[in-house]
Write a protein that holds these residues in place. Structure first.
Motif: not given
Length: 86
Positions: A28-32, A40-44, A68-75
């Motif tokens: 899973n990746a976290t997208v903000r 923060l407008i949304s997170q999924f 801005t779209v921020q995405y995190t996968v692992g580190a």
């Protein structure tokens, strides 16, 4: 080279996020989505499958402005800017 895009950009709040993360494990990746003030407008969650995240975002509720779209996968965390222009 990693490919990252938001299409279309500018948009009306609805767009496709396409990211080559380079991380081959399916996780899973976290997208903000964050506004210009850092709120923060949304997170999924999205799936990082075979090194890619491909997801549609429905944000027709967003006001005109820069986000801005921020995405995190692992580190690994990255961000992309986009413009809402209605």
């Amino acid at each position: 080279m990693l490919f990252r895009s938001i299409y279309p950009n500018p948009n009306n709040g609805n767009f496709k996020l396409t990211v080559n993360t380079g991380i081959l494990e399916n996780t899973n990746a976290t997208v903000r989505v964050v506004d210009i003030y850092g709120r923060l407008i949304s997170q999924f969650n999205a799936v990082n499958s075979n090194g890619s995240i491909i997801t549609d975002y429905k944000g027709s509720h967003l006001a005109n402005g820069v986000y801005t779209v921020q995405y995190t996968v692992g580190a690994v965390s990255k961000s992309l800017k986009f413009v809402v222009q209605k």
